[in-house]
Every structure is written in C-alpha cells, then in structure tokens.
Design a protein around this motif. Structure first.
Motif, PDB file in Angstrom:
ATOM      1  N   ALA A 200       0.827  -1.213   0.000  1.00  0.00           N
ATOM      2  CA  ALA A 200       0.000   0.000   0.000  1.00  0.00           C
ATOM      3  C   ALA A 200       0.856   1.255   0.000  1.00  0.00           C
ATOM      4  O   ALA A 200       0.610   2.207  -0.746  1.00  0.00           O
ATOM      5  CB  ALA A 200      -0.927   0.002   1.216  1.00  0.00           C
ATOM      6  N   MET A 201       1.900   1.267   0.817  1.00  0.00           N
ATOM      7  CA  MET A 201       2.769   2.447   0.915  1.00  0.00           C
ATOM      8  C   MET A 201       3.482   2.703  -0.409  1.00  0.00           C
ATOM      9  O   MET A 201       3.636   3.841  -0.839  1.00  0.00           O
ATOM     10  CB  MET A 201       3.827   2.228   2.002  1.00  0.00           C
ATOM     11  N   ALA A 202       3.951   1.612  -1.050  1.00  0.00           N
ATOM     12  CA  ALA A 202       4.754   1.763  -2.270  1.00  0.00           C
ATOM     13  C   ALA A 202       3.912   2.225  -3.457  1.00  0.00           C
ATOM     14  O   ALA A 202       4.419   2.907  -4.342  1.00  0.00           O
ATOM     15  CB  ALA A 202       5.433   0.437  -2.599  1.00  0.00           C
ATOM     16  N   MET A 203       2.617   1.864  -3.488  1.00  0.00           N
ATOM     17  CA  MET A 203       1.829   2.089  -4.697  1.00  0.00           C
ATOM     18  C   MET A 203       0.929   3.309  -4.661  1.00  0.00           C
ATOM     19  O   MET A 203       0.612   3.873  -5.701  1.00  0.00           O
ATOM     20  CB  MET A 203       0.914   0.874  -4.940  1.00  0.00           C
ATOM     21  N   GLN A 222       3.093   8.931   3.597  1.00  0.00           N
ATOM     22  CA  GLN A 222       3.951   9.609   4.588  1.00  0.00           C
ATOM     23  C   GLN A 222       3.148  10.099   5.782  1.00  0.00           C
ATOM     24  O   GLN A 222       3.614  10.022   6.924  1.00  0.00           O
ATOM     25  CB  GLN A 222       4.689  10.807   3.958  1.00  0.00           C
ATOM     26  N   ASP A 223       1.954  10.641   5.544  1.00  0.00           N
ATOM     27  CA  ASP A 223       1.102  11.119   6.651  1.00  0.00           C
ATOM     28  C   ASP A 223       0.781   9.986   7.607  1.00  0.00           C
ATOM     29  O   ASP A 223       0.854  10.121   8.827  1.00  0.00           O
ATOM     30  CB  ASP A 223      -0.265  11.612   6.136  1.00  0.00           C
ATOM     31  N   ILE A 224       0.363   8.879   7.002  1.00  0.00           N
ATOM     32  CA  ILE A 224      -0.092   7.755   7.818  1.00  0.00           C
ATOM     33  C   ILE A 224       1.071   7.146   8.596  1.00  0.00           C
ATOM     34  O   ILE A 224       0.926   6.764   9.749  1.00  0.00           O
ATOM     35  CB  ILE A 224      -0.799   6.728   6.909  1.00  0.00           C
ATOM     36  N   TYR A 225       2.230   7.137   7.966  1.00  0.00           N
ATOM     37  CA  TYR A 225       3.408   6.569   8.632  1.00  0.00           C
ATOM     38  C   TYR A 225       3.884   7.470   9.773  1.00  0.00           C
ATOM     39  O   TYR A 225       4.137   7.009  10.881  1.00  0.00           O
ATOM     40  CB  TYR A 225       4.537   6.369   7.613  1.00  0.00           C
ATOM     41  N   HIS A 226       3.983   8.761   9.496  1.00  0.00           N
ATOM     42  CA  HIS A 226       4.568   9.674  10.490  1.00  0.00           C
ATOM     43  C   HIS A 226       3.544  10.249  11.459  1.00  0.00           C
ATOM     44  O   HIS A 226       3.899  10.650  12.557  1.00  0.00           O
ATOM     45  CB  HIS A 226       5.320  10.818   9.796  1.00  0.00           C
ATOM     46  N   PHE A 236      -0.302  -1.011  12.909  1.00  0.00           N
ATOM     47  CA  PHE A 236      -0.556  -1.777  11.680  1.00  0.00           C
ATOM     48  C   PHE A 236       0.393  -1.358  10.555  1.00  0.00           C
ATOM     49  O   PHE A 236       0.787  -2.163   9.727  1.00  0.00           O
ATOM     50  CB  PHE A 236      -2.018  -1.615  11.236  1.00  0.00           C
ATOM     51  N   ILE A 237       0.748  -0.068  10.515  1.00  0.00           N
ATOM     52  CA  ILE A 237       1.643   0.441   9.474  1.00  0.00           C
ATOM     53  C   ILE A 237       3.062   0.395  10.027  1.00  0.00           C
ATOM     54  O   ILE A 237       3.403   1.159  10.918  1.00  0.00           O
ATOM     55  CB  ILE A 237       1.306   1.905   9.108  1.00  0.00           C
ATOM     56  N   GLY A 238       3.886  -0.487   9.514  1.00  0.00           N
ATOM     57  CA  GLY A 238       5.231  -0.642  10.048  1.00  0.00           C
ATOM     58  C   GLY A 238       5.146  -1.180  11.469  1.00  0.00           C
ATOM     59  O   GLY A 238       4.190  -1.832  11.848  1.00  0.00           O
TER      60      GLY A 238
END
Ligand code: ADP
Ligand code: MG
Length: 357
Positions: A200-203, A222-226, A236-238
């Motif tokens: 999901a992150m890559a695409m 980036q928003d969801i990760y950081h 769930f993300i990372g």
C-alpha cells in the motif's frame, strides 16, 4: 477517469448478525488517483470494493461517480474494470479471446475489437502474446492478462482486489510498480485492496486504513506513517511503540509528557487533541526513531535490555522500561551490548506523535 464518492456507506449482510461489514464509510477519490483500502482480513475492504463495482448494494448511504448517483446501478452499467486475486481467466480460451471478452459483451465490431485488444496487451507489455494459451503463461503474465482484460473496455475506474496475493515475493514487488504505471498511463481512477502495508505504501497516492468496517484514517503514505491517527494505525503500518505517559503540560501543538525515571519530553499532537494536564497521552514512536544512550542521560527513558538481535542493517532490541517493553532498531550500537545491560532510550521528539486509543 472520474471521481468516486462514498457517502455514509454501510453494508449489513443478512447472515452477518448485528455487526456491519462496512460501517458508515465516507471518502472521495479524485479522478486519476491511485487509492488503496488497507486493513487486516475481514475489515470490510472487499465488501467496500464490491459496492463500488455494483456487485453489492449498500444497506444505507450513497455512491457517486462524478455527479451521478450509481448507488443502485447494476455492475455492467458502471464502466468499471475489475481484477481479482485468482485472475478469473478462461483457461480454454487464448489470451486475445480472454481480453476481448468484455468487448464481445459490449458488441464492439471485430476490427475495432482486434485493435483494442492489441492496444491493451501493449499497455501491460504483452504485445504479441494474443495467440498463447492461458496455461502456457506464468502467474505474473496471467495477472497482466487479467489487467488487460479490465483495461480493454477503457473503464472509468479500475478496481483491484488483492491482485498480487498469488505471486511470489519478488514478482509481487516488480508487479506492484507495473500496476501503478499501467493505472497512471491508462488515465483511470484506481481503487486497490490489500492487507499488505508495504504494498500500500509503495503504490498509493492515498490510503484508507480500515478496521472492523470503519475507516480509521485517510492520508498519503507519509502522513499515515509519520502521523498515525490511532494506536491501531500506528501498529498496523510498520512497527511502532505506543507509550502511555502522563501529561505534564499541554498546548494546541502538543503535550509535554513525563518519562519513568524523572525525565520529560515534548511530543507533537494533532490539532484538537483535547488532552489536559494530569491525563494520560498515548505517544507513538517507531523503533528506528529511538537512540541508545547512558542511564545517566537526564532526558532518557531508562531500561534493561531483554532481547538483542543483529540483522545486518540494524540491531533490533527489546528493552524493558517501567511498565512497557519498547522496541528499538539502532543502526549504531556499542560493541558487546548484551541482554541484562542497563541503557537509556533517547526518543526523537520530532518523530513522536500523539495518537487516539
Ligand atoms: P476483507 O476483504 O477486508 O477481508 P470482507 O469485506 O470480505 O473483508 O468482509 C468483511 C466482513 O463481512 C467479514 O466479517 C465477513 O465475514 C463478512 N462478509 C463478507 N461477505 C459476506 C457475505 N456474503 N455474507 C455474510 N457476511 C459476509
Ligand atoms: Mg477481501
């Protein structure tokens, strides 16, 4: 290419008991965007996608393509191309016959159909494969045929439900880049379903993270990760640590929290976080945003090493601190670091983020 809007969409199945498979989902996908529904198995991704395709009608709420209300329009009147995990190709037909299928149903003339099949096979880099049999192709090639079959009708939206799940890891990584290229070149609005956060992150241009039928957060990777909205999204993300820490002071932009051991640290928080002094904040901090220091460092969180694992790129540590186990991924660690050693953990304050439960 068209924008797609879901307005308060819910779906309850007759056999689904009291819980909604999809619960009050709202979002607008921009024309040409690559938008991903991401979440664990059973969270309602497929059900949401099938409502966009028209295979299920919502129990309540509305779906619009541009200005048009398509909530109760049948699938064959929606101009959507669909790709599934299991490809769903006809094994006894040639590649060209498979791709031409949607054109035949739409009664496109023979010469026009031939040209469009070739164009679609070109889009997925399978020009010249039209006469091959499906069972002569690899899994990755079959998935491209399924993509060509979806694209040949020049769909306004391209819907993909876990299309890479049957491919091995290396091919999956190659094909995910391909799918994004094809979606952008075809100029269609892409809606992608996966349980794989790295995919999901890559695409994706944007991701909607779902849990138990509800959208937890929508944003760019980036928003969801950081800046994850909730502890579920953070984990769930990372990987992430979500620490419960007492609020010593609060402003609109963040909170100052107390650390076990007497230190304190300021953590940024989303606008409207509503936390006050004396309450407990949930602070997300990722393993790679924690450094090692000495136990006497006043701003550090003291702890004792419970696990050490050298992976080459980083050393993964599990550290017991007062109350919680903290995961650390450190690039540089002192030689001889061992289980039982006392260490200080220095949290990168720019990378901390206050989340909701
Ligand atoms: P996901 O694609 O995220 O794995 P689904 O959308 O397939 O999740 O399923 C969401 C929930 O709805 C699950 O609890 C599932 O068991 C239920 N569900 C899906 N399809 C049906 C159906 N046809 N009848 C009853 N329950 C269903
Ligand atoms: Mg599914």
């Amino acid at each position: 290419m068209i924008d797609v809007t879901l307005e308060s969409v819910s779906k309850r199945f007759a056999r689904g008991g009291d819980t909604a498979a999809v619960d009050d989902v709202d979002f607008t996908i921009a024309a040409g965007e690559f938008f991903t529904l991401l979440g664990p198995s059973g969270c309602g991704k497929t059900t949401t996608l099938r409502m966009v395709a028209g295979f299920y009608f919502p129990t309540s709420g509305r779906i619009r393509f541009g200005e048009e209300d398509v909530t109760r329009r049948p699938p064959n009147k929606r101009d959507t191309g669909m790709v599934f995990q299991n490809y769903a190709l006809f094994p006894h037909m040639s590649v060209a016959q498979n791709v031409a299928y949607g054109l035949k149903i739409r009664k496109v003339g023979r010469a026009d159909a031939k040209r469009r099949v070739e164009e679609a096979l070109g889009q997925v880099h399978l020009a010249g494969y039209g006469d091959r049999r499906i069972d002569e192709l690899s899994g990755g090639q079959q998935q491209r045929v399924a993509l060509a079959r979806a694209l040949v009708i020049r769909p306004k939206t391209l819907l993909l439900d876990e299309p890479l799940s049957n491919l091995d890891a290396k091919l999956r990584e190659e094909t995910r880049t391909e799918i994004r290229r094809i979606q952008k070149e075809a100029g269609t609005t892409g809606i992608y379903v996966t349980h794989d956060q790295a995919e999901a992150m890559a695409m994706s241009d944007r991701i909607a993270v779902m849990q138990s039928g509800r959208v937890q957060q929508i944003g760019a990777p980036q928003d969801i990760y950081h800046r994850p909205a909730t502890s579920f999204v953070a984990r769930f993300i990372g990987r992430s640590n979500v620490l419960s820490l007492p609020v010593l002071a609060a402003t609109e932009a963040g909170v100052t929290v107390g650390l076990p051991g007497g230190g304190e640290i300021a953590a940024p928080a989303p606008a409207g976080h509503g936390l006050r002094q004396g309450e407990t904040a949930l602070v997300s901090v990722r393993p790679e945003h924690i450094g090692l220091t000495t136990t006497t460092d006043p701003g550090a969180l003291p702890g004792r090493i419970a696990e050490v694992e050298f992976t080459g790129m980083a050393t993964n540590l599990v550290v017991d601190t007062a109350g919680e186990q903290v995961q650390v991924a450190a690039v540089d660690v002192p030689a001889g670091l061992a289980v039982g050693d006392q260490v200080g953990l220095r949290l990168n304050r720019e990378r901390m983020w206050v989340v909701r439960p």
